[in-house]
Design a protein around this motif. Structure first.
Motif, PDB file in Angstrom:
ATOM      1  N   LEU A 174       0.818  -1.213   0.000  1.00  0.00           N
ATOM      2  CA  LEU A 174       0.000   0.000   0.000  1.00  0.00           C
ATOM      3  C   LEU A 174       0.853   1.264   0.000  1.00  0.00           C
ATOM      4  O   LEU A 174       0.341   2.354  -0.250  1.00  0.00           O
ATOM      5  CB  LEU A 174      -0.929   0.023   1.219  1.00  0.00           C
ATOM      6  CG  LEU A 174      -2.051  -1.023   1.262  1.00  0.00           C
ATOM      7  CD1 LEU A 174      -2.809  -0.905   2.576  1.00  0.00           C
ATOM      8  CD2 LEU A 174      -3.007  -0.854   0.089  1.00  0.00           C
ATOM      9  N   ASP A 175       2.148   1.081   0.308  1.00  0.00           N
ATOM     10  CA  ASP A 175       3.063   2.221   0.436  1.00  0.00           C
ATOM     11  C   ASP A 175       2.518   3.213   1.460  1.00  0.00           C
ATOM     12  O   ASP A 175       2.494   4.423   1.249  1.00  0.00           O
ATOM     13  CB  ASP A 175       3.275   2.913  -0.919  1.00  0.00           C
ATOM     14  CG  ASP A 175       4.404   3.932  -0.876  1.00  0.00           C
ATOM     15  OD1 ASP A 175       5.298   3.779  -0.027  1.00  0.00           O
ATOM     16  OD2 ASP A 175       4.378   4.891  -1.675  1.00  0.00           O
ATOM     17  N   ALA A 176       2.065   2.665   2.593  1.00  0.00           N
ATOM     18  CA  ALA A 176       1.469   3.512   3.629  1.00  0.00           C
ATOM     19  C   ALA A 176       1.414   2.769   4.952  1.00  0.00           C
ATOM     20  O   ALA A 176       1.320   1.533   4.984  1.00  0.00           O
ATOM     21  CB  ALA A 176       0.063   3.943   3.222  1.00  0.00           C
ATOM     22  N   ASP A 177       1.489   3.529   6.047  1.00  0.00           N
ATOM     23  CA  ASP A 177       1.291   2.968   7.381  1.00  0.00           C
ATOM     24  C   ASP A 177      -0.137   3.179   7.867  1.00  0.00           C
ATOM     25  O   ASP A 177      -0.590   2.521   8.801  1.00  0.00           O
ATOM     26  CB  ASP A 177       2.259   3.614   8.377  1.00  0.00           C
ATOM     27  CG  ASP A 177       3.706   3.236   8.116  1.00  0.00           C
ATOM     28  OD1 ASP A 177       3.953   2.072   7.739  1.00  0.00           O
ATOM     29  OD2 ASP A 177       4.580   4.100   8.277  1.00  0.00           O
ATOM     30  N   SER A 205      -5.714  -8.772  -4.927  1.00  0.00           N
ATOM     31  CA  SER A 205      -5.830  -7.665  -5.881  1.00  0.00           C
ATOM     32  C   SER A 205      -5.432  -6.370  -5.190  1.00  0.00           C
ATOM     33  O   SER A 205      -5.907  -6.074  -4.086  1.00  0.00           O
ATOM     34  CB  SER A 205      -7.271  -7.562  -6.388  1.00  0.00           C
ATOM     35  OG  SER A 205      -7.448  -6.411  -7.174  1.00  0.00           O
ATOM     36  N   ASN A 206      -4.548  -5.605  -5.835  1.00  0.00           N
ATOM     37  CA  ASN A 206      -4.066  -4.364  -5.242  1.00  0.00           C
ATOM     38  C   ASN A 206      -4.363  -3.200  -6.185  1.00  0.00           C
ATOM     39  O   ASN A 206      -3.585  -2.894  -7.084  1.00  0.00           O
ATOM     40  CB  ASN A 206      -2.566  -4.458  -4.966  1.00  0.00           C
ATOM     41  CG  ASN A 206      -2.044  -3.240  -4.233  1.00  0.00           C
ATOM     42  OD1 ASN A 206      -2.812  -2.379  -3.805  1.00  0.00           O
ATOM     43  ND2 ASN A 206      -0.730  -3.161  -4.088  1.00  0.00           N
ATOM     44  N   THR A 207      -5.493  -2.553  -5.976  1.00  0.00           N
ATOM     45  CA  THR A 207      -5.887  -1.434  -6.846  1.00  0.00           C
ATOM     46  C   THR A 207      -5.252  -0.116  -6.421  1.00  0.00           C
ATOM     47  O   THR A 207      -5.478   0.913  -7.057  1.00  0.00           O
ATOM     48  CB  THR A 207      -7.415  -1.271  -6.856  1.00  0.00           C
ATOM     49  OG1 THR A 207      -7.872  -1.040  -5.510  1.00  0.00           O
ATOM     50  CG2 THR A 207      -8.094  -2.510  -7.404  1.00  0.00           C
ATOM     51  N   SER A 208      -4.456  -0.134  -5.354  1.00  0.00           N
ATOM     52  CA  SER A 208      -3.798   1.093  -4.913  1.00  0.00           C
ATOM     53  C   SER A 208      -2.470   1.313  -5.634  1.00  0.00           C
ATOM     54  O   SER A 208      -1.879   2.389  -5.527  1.00  0.00           O
ATOM     55  CB  SER A 208      -3.539   1.051  -3.404  1.00  0.00           C
ATOM     56  OG  SER A 208      -2.518   0.114  -3.090  1.00  0.00           O
ATOM     57  N   TYR A 209      -2.007   0.303  -6.366  1.00  0.00           N
ATOM     58  CA  TYR A 209      -0.713   0.435  -7.039  1.00  0.00           C
ATOM     59  C   TYR A 209      -0.803   1.450  -8.170  1.00  0.00           C
ATOM     60  O   TYR A 209      -1.675   1.360  -9.039  1.00  0.00           O
ATOM     61  CB  TYR A 209      -0.264  -0.918  -7.590  1.00  0.00           C
ATOM     62  CG  TYR A 209       1.094  -0.864  -8.267  1.00  0.00           C
ATOM     63  CD1 TYR A 209       2.257  -0.776  -7.507  1.00  0.00           C
ATOM     64  CD2 TYR A 209       1.205  -0.883  -9.650  1.00  0.00           C
ATOM     65  CE1 TYR A 209       3.504  -0.711  -8.114  1.00  0.00           C
ATOM     66  CE2 TYR A 209       2.452  -0.820 -10.263  1.00  0.00           C
ATOM     67  CZ  TYR A 209       3.595  -0.737  -9.495  1.00  0.00           C
ATOM     68  OH  TYR A 209       4.823  -0.675 -10.100  1.00  0.00           O
ATOM     69  N   VAL A 210       0.098   2.411  -8.167  1.00  0.00           N
ATOM     70  CA  VAL A 210       0.034   3.485  -9.164  1.00  0.00           C
ATOM     71  C   VAL A 210       1.263   3.518 -10.067  1.00  0.00           C
ATOM     72  O   VAL A 210       1.386   4.380 -10.932  1.00  0.00           O
ATOM     73  CB  VAL A 210      -0.128   4.873  -8.495  1.00  0.00           C
ATOM     74  CG1 VAL A 210      -1.463   4.963  -7.787  1.00  0.00           C
ATOM     75  CG2 VAL A 210       1.016   5.142  -7.518  1.00  0.00           C
ATOM     76  N   GLY A 211       2.197   2.601  -9.886  1.00  0.00           N
ATOM     77  CA  GLY A 211       3.388   2.583 -10.721  1.00  0.00           C
ATOM     78  C   GLY A 211       3.064   2.145 -12.139  1.00  0.00           C
ATOM     79  O   GLY A 211       2.062   1.487 -12.400  1.00  0.00           O
ATOM     80  N   SER A 234      -6.982  -6.514  -1.472  1.00  0.00           N
ATOM     81  CA  SER A 234      -8.001  -7.461  -1.013  1.00  0.00           C
ATOM     82  C   SER A 234      -7.595  -8.895  -1.307  1.00  0.00           C
ATOM     83  O   SER A 234      -6.823  -9.171  -2.229  1.00  0.00           O
ATOM     84  CB  SER A 234      -9.351  -7.151  -1.676  1.00  0.00           C
ATOM     85  OG  SER A 234      -9.232  -7.204  -3.083  1.00  0.00           O
ATOM     86  N   VAL A 235      -8.147  -9.806  -0.514  1.00  0.00           N
ATOM     87  CA  VAL A 235      -7.835 -11.238  -0.637  1.00  0.00           C
ATOM     88  C   VAL A 235      -9.135 -12.031  -0.687  1.00  0.00           C
ATOM     89  O   VAL A 235     -10.050 -11.794   0.115  1.00  0.00           O
ATOM     90  CB  VAL A 235      -6.986 -11.725   0.562  1.00  0.00           C
ATOM     91  CG1 VAL A 235      -6.678 -13.213   0.431  1.00  0.00           C
ATOM     92  CG2 VAL A 235      -5.706 -10.919   0.682  1.00  0.00           C
ATOM     93  N   ASP A 236      -9.234 -12.958  -1.647  1.00  0.00           N
ATOM     94  CA  ASP A 236     -10.402 -13.844  -1.705  1.00  0.00           C
ATOM     95  C   ASP A 236      -9.965 -15.242  -2.140  1.00  0.00           C
ATOM     96  O   ASP A 236      -8.804 -15.463  -2.508  1.00  0.00           O
ATOM     97  CB  ASP A 236     -11.494 -13.289  -2.622  1.00  0.00           C
ATOM     98  CG  ASP A 236     -11.038 -13.150  -4.069  1.00  0.00           C
ATOM     99  OD1 ASP A 236     -10.511 -14.124  -4.633  1.00  0.00           O
ATOM    100  OD2 ASP A 236     -11.221 -12.064  -4.649  1.00  0.00           O
ATOM    101  N   PHE A 237     -10.928 -16.179  -2.106  1.00  0.00           N
ATOM    102  CA  PHE A 237     -10.631 -17.579  -2.400  1.00  0.00           C
ATOM    103  C   PHE A 237     -11.739 -18.208  -3.241  1.00  0.00           C
ATOM    104  O   PHE A 237     -12.896 -17.823  -3.146  1.00  0.00           O
ATOM    105  CB  PHE A 237     -10.473 -18.380  -1.099  1.00  0.00           C
ATOM    106  CG  PHE A 237      -9.343 -17.914  -0.234  1.00  0.00           C
ATOM    107  CD1 PHE A 237      -8.073 -18.446  -0.372  1.00  0.00           C
ATOM    108  CD2 PHE A 237      -9.541 -16.917   0.709  1.00  0.00           C
ATOM    109  CE1 PHE A 237      -7.025 -18.007   0.407  1.00  0.00           C
ATOM    110  CE2 PHE A 237      -8.491 -16.464   1.501  1.00  0.00           C
ATOM    111  CZ  PHE A 237      -7.239 -17.008   1.342  1.00  0.00           C
TER     112      PHE A 237
END
Length: 227
Positions: free
Chosen positions: A48-51, A168-174, A104-107
């Motif tokens: 997330l590049d965040a605390d 799934s990581n939708t916060s990634y902006v690179g 988020s994590v799912d199965f």
């Protein structure tokens, strides 16, 4: 004398009240824990590049296990479509992120005869074998296939299907391809999938060991690799 008698009576009453109280229940294991000192916490903060973020528990361990077992039973039905069971999500807090900036994590389950990957082009992905388990990852999506041997009536069905963990990581902006991001994704996913296999009670304890991540150029190489 009267004062002493009052104190004595109060002391006896206090003893009487506390002696009948039940022992406090042991603390319940909390799902989706990402404390700063844990590997899960380290990876969440890096991805997330965040605390500063908030955790949403979609399914507690028992509910997650029940849902996945019911879905596995349903796979015996003809024409059954794939159903994903969410576990947890981590979202950036305002003002850094919006509601859509989440990890988020799912199965779900997939057939062992024809397992499905992410469905994205192979040239955008890294391919892994993690302690004998096949995985894929790019900067925003990762999957891990896990063999989970369940007891009892679900034994045969669990031998016919693989448990698929997805992150799934939708916060990634690179925009550039970053191998370290892909590696973190698959590390993180393995650790979160371990919580699910423990909740399910997989008899083979597939994710008991700490992850040893090995990367490969093609999905075929990763699938055939041995731990």
């Amino acid at each position: 004398m009267k004062t002493a008698a009052v104190f004595a009576a109060l002391a006896l009453a206090a003893v009487g009240c506390t002696s009948d109280e039940p022992e406090p229940a042991p603390p319940v294991s909390q799902p989706c824990q990402t404390d700063p000192g844990t590997p899960e916490g380290k990876f969440v903060r890096q991805l997330l590049d965040a605390d500063d973020y908030r955790t949403r528990v979609e399914k507690a361990p028992d509910d997650l296990a029940d849902g996945l077992k019911e879905e596995l039973k349903a796979r015996a039905e003809p024409g059954r479509t794939e159903f994903r069971t969410p576990m947890c999500s981590f979202a950036l807090n305002y003002p850094r992120g919006s509601g859509s900036d989440t990890l988020s994590v799912d199965f779900h389950w997939t057939s062992r005869e024809s397992p499905k990957g992410t469905g994205r082009p192979a040239d955008t992905h890294a391919f892994y074998n993690v302690n004998g388990h096949y995985g894929e990852s790019d900067e925003t999506l990762s999957v891990l296939h896990v063999e989970c041997a369940l007891p009892g009536k679900l034994g045969t069905l669990s031998q016919q299907n693989l448990l698929v963990a997805s992150a799934s990581n939708t916060s990634y902006v690179g925009t550039a391809v970053k191998q370290e991001v892909r590696d973190r994704q698959i590390h993180f996913l393995y650790l979160m999938a371990r919580q699910a296999t423990e909740a399910l009670g997989c008899e083979n304890e597939p994710l008991k060991k700490d992850p040893v991540v090995k990367g490969y150029k093609t999905p075929e190489e990763a699938a055939k690799a041995t731990p």
